[in-house]
Motif scaffolding. Structure first.
Motif, mmCIF file in Angstrom:
data_model
loop_
_atom_site.group_PDB
_atom_site.id
_atom_site.type_symbol
_atom_site.label_atom_id
_atom_site.label_comp_id
_atom_site.label_asym_id
_atom_site.label_seq_id
_atom_site.Cartn_x
_atom_site.Cartn_y
_atom_site.Cartn_z
ATOM 1 N N THR A 61 61.870 82.465 60.994
ATOM 2 C CA THR A 61 63.096 81.681 61.114
ATOM 3 C C THR A 61 63.011 80.425 60.255
ATOM 4 O O THR A 61 61.924 79.952 59.937
ATOM 5 C CB THR A 61 63.360 81.319 62.599
ATOM 6 O OG1 THR A 61 64.647 80.714 62.709
ATOM 7 C CG2 THR A 61 62.303 80.399 63.156
ATOM 8 N N ASN A 62 64.163 79.892 59.914
ATOM 9 C CA ASN A 62 64.204 78.642 59.164
ATOM 10 C C ASN A 62 64.211 77.463 60.117
ATOM 11 O O ASN A 62 64.882 77.493 61.148
ATOM 12 C CB ASN A 62 65.456 78.572 58.283
ATOM 13 C CG ASN A 62 65.384 79.501 57.107
ATOM 14 O OD1 ASN A 62 64.320 79.786 56.585
ATOM 15 N ND2 ASN A 62 66.527 80.003 56.690
ATOM 16 N N GLU A 63 63.474 76.440 59.766
ATOM 17 C CA GLU A 63 63.527 75.171 60.488
ATOM 18 C C GLU A 63 64.586 74.323 59.806
ATOM 19 O O GLU A 63 64.421 73.934 58.656
ATOM 20 C CB GLU A 63 62.169 74.469 60.454
ATOM 21 C CG GLU A 63 62.178 73.080 61.059
ATOM 22 C CD GLU A 63 62.780 73.028 62.441
ATOM 23 O OE1 GLU A 63 63.821 72.361 62.610
ATOM 24 O OE2 GLU A 63 62.218 73.646 63.367
ATOM 25 N N VAL A 64 65.684 74.088 60.506
ATOM 26 C CA VAL A 64 66.806 73.366 59.912
ATOM 27 C C VAL A 64 66.812 71.890 60.282
ATOM 28 O O VAL A 64 67.627 71.133 59.783
ATOM 29 C CB VAL A 64 68.158 74.014 60.296
ATOM 30 C CG1 VAL A 64 68.257 75.411 59.727
ATOM 31 C CG2 VAL A 64 68.353 74.002 61.797
ATOM 32 N N GLY A 65 65.905 71.476 61.137
ATOM 33 C CA GLY A 65 65.922 70.111 61.641
ATOM 34 C C GLY A 65 65.288 69.075 60.743
ATOM 35 O O GLY A 65 65.201 67.921 61.133
ATOM 36 N N LEU A 66 64.860 69.451 59.570
ATOM 37 C CA LEU A 66 64.183 68.499 58.693
ATOM 38 C C LEU A 66 65.088 67.944 57.597
ATOM 39 O O LEU A 66 64.703 67.023 56.897
ATOM 40 C CB LEU A 66 62.957 69.164 58.043
ATOM 41 C CG LEU A 66 61.902 69.659 59.032
ATOM 42 C CD1 LEU A 66 60.799 70.398 58.295
ATOM 43 C CD2 LEU A 66 61.331 68.509 59.826
ATOM 44 N N GLY A 67 66.280 68.520 57.456
ATOM 45 C CA GLY A 67 67.198 68.067 56.412
ATOM 46 C C GLY A 67 68.173 67.035 56.947
ATOM 47 O O GLY A 67 68.138 66.651 58.117
ATOM 48 N N GLY A 68 69.056 66.622 56.089
ATOM 49 C CA GLY A 68 70.080 65.668 56.481
ATOM 50 C C GLY A 68 71.156 66.334 57.313
ATOM 51 O O GLY A 68 71.194 67.547 57.463
ATOM 52 N N ILE A 69 72.038 65.526 57.846
ATOM 53 C CA ILE A 69 73.163 66.024 58.627
ATOM 54 C C ILE A 69 74.312 66.309 57.669
ATOM 55 O O ILE A 69 74.710 65.444 56.881
ATOM 56 C CB ILE A 69 73.586 64.997 59.699
ATOM 57 C CG1 ILE A 69 72.431 64.783 60.681
ATOM 58 C CG2 ILE A 69 74.838 65.468 60.429
ATOM 59 C CD1 ILE A 69 72.666 63.658 61.665
ATOM 60 N N SER A 70 74.831 67.526 57.752
ATOM 61 C CA SER A 70 75.902 67.951 56.855
ATOM 62 C C SER A 70 77.198 67.218 57.168
ATOM 63 O O SER A 70 77.447 66.820 58.312
ATOM 64 C CB SER A 70 76.125 69.458 57.004
ATOM 65 O OG SER A 70 77.222 69.863 56.212
ATOM 66 N N ASP A 71 78.047 67.082 56.140
ATOM 67 C CA ASP A 71 79.370 66.512 56.366
ATOM 68 C C ASP A 71 80.379 67.609 56.726
ATOM 69 O O ASP A 71 81.551 67.352 56.936
ATOM 70 C CB ASP A 71 79.845 65.721 55.144
ATOM 71 C CG ASP A 71 79.997 66.592 53.906
ATOM 72 O OD1 ASP A 71 79.623 67.780 53.943
ATOM 73 O OD2 ASP A 71 80.492 66.072 52.880
ATOM 74 N N ASN A 72 79.883 68.851 56.854
ATOM 75 C CA ASN A 72 80.707 70.007 57.157
ATOM 76 C C ASN A 72 80.515 70.390 58.621
ATOM 77 O O ASN A 72 79.393 70.643 59.059
ATOM 78 C CB ASN A 72 80.292 71.147 56.218
ATOM 79 C CG ASN A 72 81.004 72.435 56.497
ATOM 80 O OD1 ASN A 72 80.819 73.033 57.554
ATOM 81 N ND2 ASN A 72 81.812 72.859 55.542
#
Length: 176
Positions: A124-135
């Protein structure tokens, strides 16, 4: 790599995009003599077709491939060899597109992974390390992915985070 020698009932391998998590997960299954590669992606465009072909070429003869975008539980339940599921992120996207009840499907898979008939390695991908999307849709999907990862990490006997091809064990209850 002593962690490659024994497969617990369920291992979660997570990391960022192109982090080496799939290659690492494949090594886990290969250390057990090979297994079933449960692919959740569908070849919808030329780039994805090429990506799928590269993955197939990398795997070799120790693998049987089953392509199933939605019903992972049935495939696991029928498996006779260790299973690698690659990947949860695409599976979740497939469920959203199919307008399935994602929470129900995640709970169903989590329940199956508590005592699977064969060892399962879940990528699985860890998505919690990036910025918060504007979408808004991207934020909702990141929330869904993060919540799902937490459920699978709780169920897993071993959790490994992969960054730059380097595995870091976050949890190991495989000997308990």
């Amino acid at each position: 790599m002593s962690d490659l020698l024994t497969l617990p009932p369920m291992t979660l391998v997570l990391g960022g995009i192109r982090s080496g998590k799939s290659a690492y997960a494949e090594k886990l299954i290969e250390s057990a003599g090979g297994g079933l590669y449960l692919a959740t992606a569908e070849a919808r465009d030329d780039e994805m077709k090429a990506r799928i072909q590269r993955h197939r070429e990398r795997r070799g003869p120790l693998w049987e491939t089953v392509e199933e975008p939605l019903d992972l539980v049935t495939v696991i339940h029928k498996a006779k060899r260790p299973v690698l599921i690659d990947c949860v992120t695409i599976w979740l996207n497939n469920l959203v597109e199919a307008q399935a009840d994602v929470a129900v499907q995640v709970k169903k898979l989590g329940a199956e992974l508590l005592q699977p008939p064969v060892p399962v390695v879940l990528v699985t991908n860890e998505v919690g390390l990036g910025g918060i999307s504007d979408n808004a849709a991207a934020r909702a999907f990141a929330d869904l992915q993060g919540a799902s990862n937490q459920i699978f990490a709780e169920v897993a006997r071993r959790v490994v985070f992969v960054a730059a091809g380097l595995p870091m064990t976050l949890k190991d209850m495989s000997q308990a």
